[in-house]
Design a protein around this motif. Structure first.
Motif, PDB file in Angstrom:
ATOM      1  N   ASN A  55      11.301  68.361 -97.768  1.00  0.00           N
ATOM      2  CA  ASN A  55       9.716  68.375 -99.400  1.00  0.00           C
ATOM      3  C   ASN A  55       8.485  69.290 -99.225  1.00  0.00           C
ATOM      4  O   ASN A  55       7.635  69.378 -99.406  1.00  0.00           O
ATOM      5  N   LEU A  56       9.021  70.288 -98.178  1.00  0.00           N
ATOM      6  CA  LEU A  56       7.338  70.607 -98.035  1.00  0.00           C
ATOM      7  C   LEU A  56       7.648  72.655 -98.550  1.00  0.00           C
ATOM      8  O   LEU A  56       9.150  73.115 -98.568  1.00  0.00           O
ATOM      9  N   PRO A  57       7.107  73.826 -99.581  1.00  0.00           N
ATOM     10  CA  PRO A  57       6.983  74.326 -99.973  1.00  0.00           C
ATOM     11  C   PRO A  57       7.706  75.559 -98.892  1.00  0.00           C
ATOM     12  O   PRO A  57       8.404  76.632 -99.603  1.00  0.00           O
ATOM     13  N   ASP A  58       7.076  75.367 -97.658  1.00  0.00           N
ATOM     14  CA  ASP A  58       6.778  77.445 -96.775  1.00  0.00           C
ATOM     15  C   ASP A  58       7.508  76.856 -95.831  1.00  0.00           C
ATOM     16  O   ASP A  58       8.405  74.999 -95.195  1.00  0.00           O
ATOM     17  N   PRO A  59       8.288  77.363 -94.661  1.00  0.00           N
ATOM     18  CA  PRO A  59       9.127  77.456 -93.287  1.00  0.00           C
ATOM     19  C   PRO A  59       7.678  76.426 -93.220  1.00  0.00           C
ATOM     20  O   PRO A  59       6.902  76.642 -93.088  1.00  0.00           O
ATOM     21  N   LEU A  60       8.908  76.184 -91.656  1.00  0.00           N
ATOM     22  CA  LEU A  60       8.568  74.654 -90.822  1.00  0.00           C
ATOM     23  C   LEU A  60       7.329  74.813 -89.607  1.00  0.00           C
ATOM     24  O   LEU A  60       6.007  74.899 -89.421  1.00  0.00           O
ATOM     25  N   ASP A  61       7.407  76.637 -89.805  1.00  0.00           N
ATOM     26  CA  ASP A  61       6.812  77.609 -88.969  1.00  0.00           C
ATOM     27  C   ASP A  61       5.440  77.500 -89.076  1.00  0.00           C
ATOM     28  O   ASP A  61       4.378  78.940 -88.139  1.00  0.00           O
ATOM     29  N   PRO A 120       8.951  57.862 -79.400  1.00  0.00           N
ATOM     30  CA  PRO A 120      10.337  58.071 -80.020  1.00  0.00           C
ATOM     31  C   PRO A 120      10.451  59.117 -81.324  1.00  0.00           C
ATOM     32  O   PRO A 120      10.994  59.859 -81.190  1.00  0.00           O
ATOM     33  N   MET A 121       9.532  58.692 -81.835  1.00  0.00           N
ATOM     34  CA  MET A 121       9.240  59.148 -83.669  1.00  0.00           C
ATOM     35  C   MET A 121       9.020  60.627 -83.428  1.00  0.00           C
ATOM     36  O   MET A 121       9.443  61.930 -83.487  1.00  0.00           O
ATOM     37  N   ILE A 122       7.576  60.620 -82.668  1.00  0.00           N
ATOM     38  CA  ILE A 122       6.960  62.468 -82.242  1.00  0.00           C
ATOM     39  C   ILE A 122       7.755  63.026 -81.371  1.00  0.00           C
ATOM     40  O   ILE A 122       8.232  63.950 -81.139  1.00  0.00           O
ATOM     41  N   GLU A 123       8.460  62.214 -80.194  1.00  0.00           N
ATOM     42  CA  GLU A 123       9.456  63.185 -79.302  1.00  0.00           C
ATOM     43  C   GLU A 123      10.531  64.100 -79.823  1.00  0.00           C
ATOM     44  O   GLU A 123      10.544  65.349 -79.576  1.00  0.00           O
ATOM     45  N   GLY A 124      11.150  63.422 -81.006  1.00  0.00           N
ATOM     46  CA  GLY A 124      12.187  63.316 -81.869  1.00  0.00           C
ATOM     47  C   GLY A 124      11.730  65.156 -82.683  1.00  0.00           C
ATOM     48  O   GLY A 124      12.435  66.134 -82.605  1.00  0.00           O
ATOM     49  N   LEU A 125      10.473  64.472 -83.579  1.00  0.00           N
ATOM     50  CA  LEU A 125       9.690  65.891 -83.973  1.00  0.00           C
ATOM     51  C   LEU A 125       9.072  66.671 -83.088  1.00  0.00           C
ATOM     52  O   LEU A 125       9.596  68.054 -83.726  1.00  0.00           O
ATOM     53  N   MET A 126       9.127  66.907 -82.350  1.00  0.00           N
ATOM     54  CA  MET A 126       9.071  67.278 -81.310  1.00  0.00           C
ATOM     55  C   MET A 126       9.943  68.599 -80.712  1.00  0.00           C
ATOM     56  O   MET A 126       9.775  70.007 -81.036  1.00  0.00           O
ATOM     57  N   LYS A 127      10.718  68.046 -80.762  1.00  0.00           N
ATOM     58  CA  LYS A 127      12.090  68.868 -80.034  1.00  0.00           C
ATOM     59  C   LYS A 127      12.947  69.104 -81.340  1.00  0.00           C
ATOM     60  O   LYS A 127      12.789  70.925 -81.500  1.00  0.00           O
ATOM     61  N   GLY A 128      12.500  69.038 -82.731  1.00  0.00           N
ATOM     62  CA  GLY A 128      12.062  69.584 -83.839  1.00  0.00           C
ATOM     63  C   GLY A 128      12.113  70.495 -84.087  1.00  0.00           C
ATOM     64  O   GLY A 128      13.116  71.553 -84.771  1.00  0.00           O
ATOM     65  N   LEU A 129      10.731  70.364 -84.038  1.00  0.00           N
ATOM     66  CA  LEU A 129       9.836  71.696 -84.377  1.00  0.00           C
ATOM     67  C   LEU A 129      10.228  72.350 -83.359  1.00  0.00           C
ATOM     68  O   LEU A 129       9.726  73.105 -84.218  1.00  0.00           O
ATOM     69  N   GLY A 144      11.247  76.828 -84.667  1.00  0.00           N
ATOM     70  CA  GLY A 144      10.388  78.370 -84.222  1.00  0.00           C
ATOM     71  C   GLY A 144       8.521  77.860 -83.557  1.00  0.00           C
ATOM     72  O   GLY A 144       7.907  78.813 -83.944  1.00  0.00           O
ATOM     73  N   VAL A 145       8.150  76.058 -83.696  1.00  0.00           N
ATOM     74  CA  VAL A 145       6.878  75.903 -84.435  1.00  0.00           C
ATOM     75  C   VAL A 145       6.484  75.764 -82.490  1.00  0.00           C
ATOM     76  O   VAL A 145       6.726  75.345 -81.986  1.00  0.00           O
ATOM     77  N   SER A 146       5.593  76.962 -82.452  1.00  0.00           N
ATOM     78  CA  SER A 146       4.544  77.316 -81.136  1.00  0.00           C
ATOM     79  C   SER A 146       4.054  75.743 -80.926  1.00  0.00           C
ATOM     80  O   SER A 146       3.574  75.145 -81.931  1.00  0.00           O
ATOM     81  N   ARG A 147       3.795  75.396 -79.323  1.00  0.00           N
ATOM     82  CA  ARG A 147       3.514  74.633 -78.744  1.00  0.00           C
ATOM     83  C   ARG A 147       1.912  74.196 -79.599  1.00  0.00           C
ATOM     84  O   ARG A 147       1.658  72.795 -79.817  1.00  0.00           O
ATOM     85  N   LYS A 148       1.672  74.723 -79.042  1.00  0.00           N
ATOM     86  CA  LYS A 148      -0.324  75.069 -79.481  1.00  0.00           C
ATOM     87  C   LYS A 148      -0.495  74.577 -81.022  1.00  0.00           C
ATOM     88  O   LYS A 148      -1.717  74.361 -81.062  1.00  0.00           O
ATOM     89  N   ASN A 149       0.362  74.717 -82.210  1.00  0.00           N
ATOM     90  CA  ASN A 149       0.190  74.486 -83.138  1.00  0.00           C
ATOM     91  C   ASN A 149       0.299  73.002 -83.694  1.00  0.00           C
ATOM     92  O   ASN A 149       0.923  72.857 -84.884  1.00  0.00           O
ATOM     93  N   ILE A 150       0.715  72.265 -82.309  1.00  0.00           N
ATOM     94  CA  ILE A 150       0.977  71.146 -82.493  1.00  0.00           C
ATOM     95  C   ILE A 150       0.035  69.902 -82.082  1.00  0.00           C
ATOM     96  O   ILE A 150      -0.295  70.330 -81.060  1.00  0.00           O
ATOM     97  N   HIS A 151      -0.510  69.086 -82.302  1.00  0.00           N
ATOM     98  CA  HIS A 151      -1.528  67.755 -82.183  1.00  0.00           C
ATOM     99  C   HIS A 151      -1.188  66.691 -82.277  1.00  0.00           C
ATOM    100  O   HIS A 151      -0.809  65.909 -83.453  1.00  0.00           O
ATOM    101  N   THR A 152      -1.000  66.585 -80.771  1.00  0.00           N
ATOM    102  CA  THR A 152      -0.826  64.830 -81.227  1.00  0.00           C
ATOM    103  C   THR A 152      -2.113  63.775 -80.837  1.00  0.00           C
ATOM    104  O   THR A 152      -2.779  63.760 -80.209  1.00  0.00           O
TER     105      THR A 152
END
Length: 420
Positions: free
Chosen positions: A376-382, A393-402, A406-414
């Protein structure tokens, strides 16, 4: 995201204590005595850290990255305090060294105070970490930790000098920590709620699909908050005594304060069924650092799961046309009927121009997973910065997938607030 400054500050104090304790031990200390008393001191400093964090002061939110992160550290510190205290209890010598005057170095009342404090600490920690216990029962029992803290202070202050030399370098540090801890404890119990409470009255209780919106009218001043922050709501009157934290779903600048609550337990069900307009409510806050406007990233993903939409609803209601960020709001719900404020979200997205709304309904086979996001997104996830709020559970699954994308942990805010 947990900021490093707070945990580093705690680690620095612990390291200072260890250096002072090992560098300047009492002359009569055997290595075993030095080691086990050091563990006891570390346990007390961790307990003091938990007490200090319970004050909810804004300066600590800045150091730790929000009250949700402070409570995470609070729980971890309490757990390790109990572990170190248990090792201290079983490892410390039970007899005085040969040649030491037993009358001048009596262990009473140090021993019973320490044993009682440790028993209550372990029991209290078990209750605090047991999510099966209702919040209404958990909250008053958790206050026993204040007694535990006082007992532990009494334990080491009445310990014989052969175990605790009060005017040694490490001893002075523990005494200073005890003074600060007691002040924070008194403030948390008697002063914090009075200082932070703002009075409101209930104007409306709106039943939504699987959620309830409570609209509050200020009696005097409106609280000043930022989109994405939360507050503690305490309905006044018999049967409504306990405060509960909820994200503010209204926008700053509105003349009413709105909270949207998912019906999860007895209290939220009671709000839906029994709360009436005109009831007095005390609101304490705001808290939290879940702020998407402070980052430099212009390409953002806002990912909401169910009632986790509320911080993003506040952000959207506050946003003005002309915002230069490109935001994709991924809204995951079980089915369309469960998606609260969906029509409003569509209207705001069209009005603002920089918002792309992506609803995902699990009943239709669309789940909040990285593969669906990639579709659904136009650009690469990273290339995006992520802000997520929803079921664990949803957040943990997404964190693992991201992470795998190659998404940097500093770019993920919860947003991760939980009292327990």
């Amino acid at each position: 995201m947990l900021r490093r400054q707070g945990p580093l500050a705690i680690a620095t104090v612990l390291l200072l204590f260890i250096i002072l304790h090992l560098g300047f031990p009492p002359d009569a200390h055997a290595p075993r005595t030095t080691g086990t008393t050091m563990l006891g001191g570390i346990a007390f400093l961790l307990m003091t850290s938990s007490v200090i964090l319970s004050t909810r002061l804004e300066i600590f939110e800045d150091l730790f990255g929000g009250l949700d992160r402070m409570y995470q550290v609070h729980r971890v510190a309490g757990t390790f305090a109990a572990i170190f205290a248990l090792v201290h209890l079983f490892g410390v010598p039970k007899e005085l060294p040969v040649g030491v005057d037993p009358v001048a170095n009596t262990l009473v009342p140090s021993v019973p105070l320490g044993i009682l404090g440790l028993i209550l600490l372990v029991v209290g920690l078990f209750i605090a970490l047991n999510r099966k216990i209702r919040y209404s029962r958990w909250r008053p029992t958790h206050k026993v930790m204040a007694l535990v803290y006082v007992l532990i202070i009494g334990h080491f202050m009445t310990a014989p000098g052969i175990f605790f030399e009060r005017f040694s370098a490490s001893g002075v540090l523990l005494i200073l920590a005890a003074i600060i801890g007691v002040v924070c404890l008194v403030y948390s119990i008697f002063g914090m709620n009075r200082r932070t409470a703002v009075r409101f009255t209930v104007e409306a209780v709106n039943a939504l699909e699987r959620a309830t919106e409570v609209v509050l009218k200020p009696v005097a001043d409106m609280i000043d908050f930022k989109p994405g922050q939360f507050a503690f709501v305490e309905v006044q009157g018999k049967g409504w005594s306990e405060p509960h934290p909820f994200t503010i779903s209204s926008a700053p600048g509105e003349d009413r304060l709105r909270f949207t609550m998912k019906v999860l337990g007895d209290w939220t069900r009671k709000v839906r069924e029994e709360l009436q307009p005109g009831r007095d409510v005390m609101v304490r806050g705001p808290y939290g650092r879940f702020d998407a406007a402070k980052t430099t990233g212009k390409k953002q993903i806002w990912l909401a799961g169910g009632i986790g939409l509320t911080p993003f609803a506040s952000k959207l209601r506050a946003m003005q046309p002309g915002d230069d960020r490109q935001i994709h709001l991924v809204y995951a719900a079980r089915e369309k009927q469960d998606a609260i404020f969906l029509d409003e979200l569509k209207a705001r997205a069209a009005e603002l121009g920089n918002i792309t709304l992506i609803p995902l309904f699990s009943e239709e086979g669309n789940f909040a997973r990285t593969d669906k996001m990639r579709e659904n997104l136009p650009d690469p996830l990273d290339t995006y910065e992520y802000f997520m709020c929803g079921p664990k559970p949803m957040i943990e699954g997404l964190m693992k997938g991201l992470k795998e994308e190659g998404v940097s942990r500093k770019n993920i805010h919860t947003e991760a607030f939980a009292l327990r």
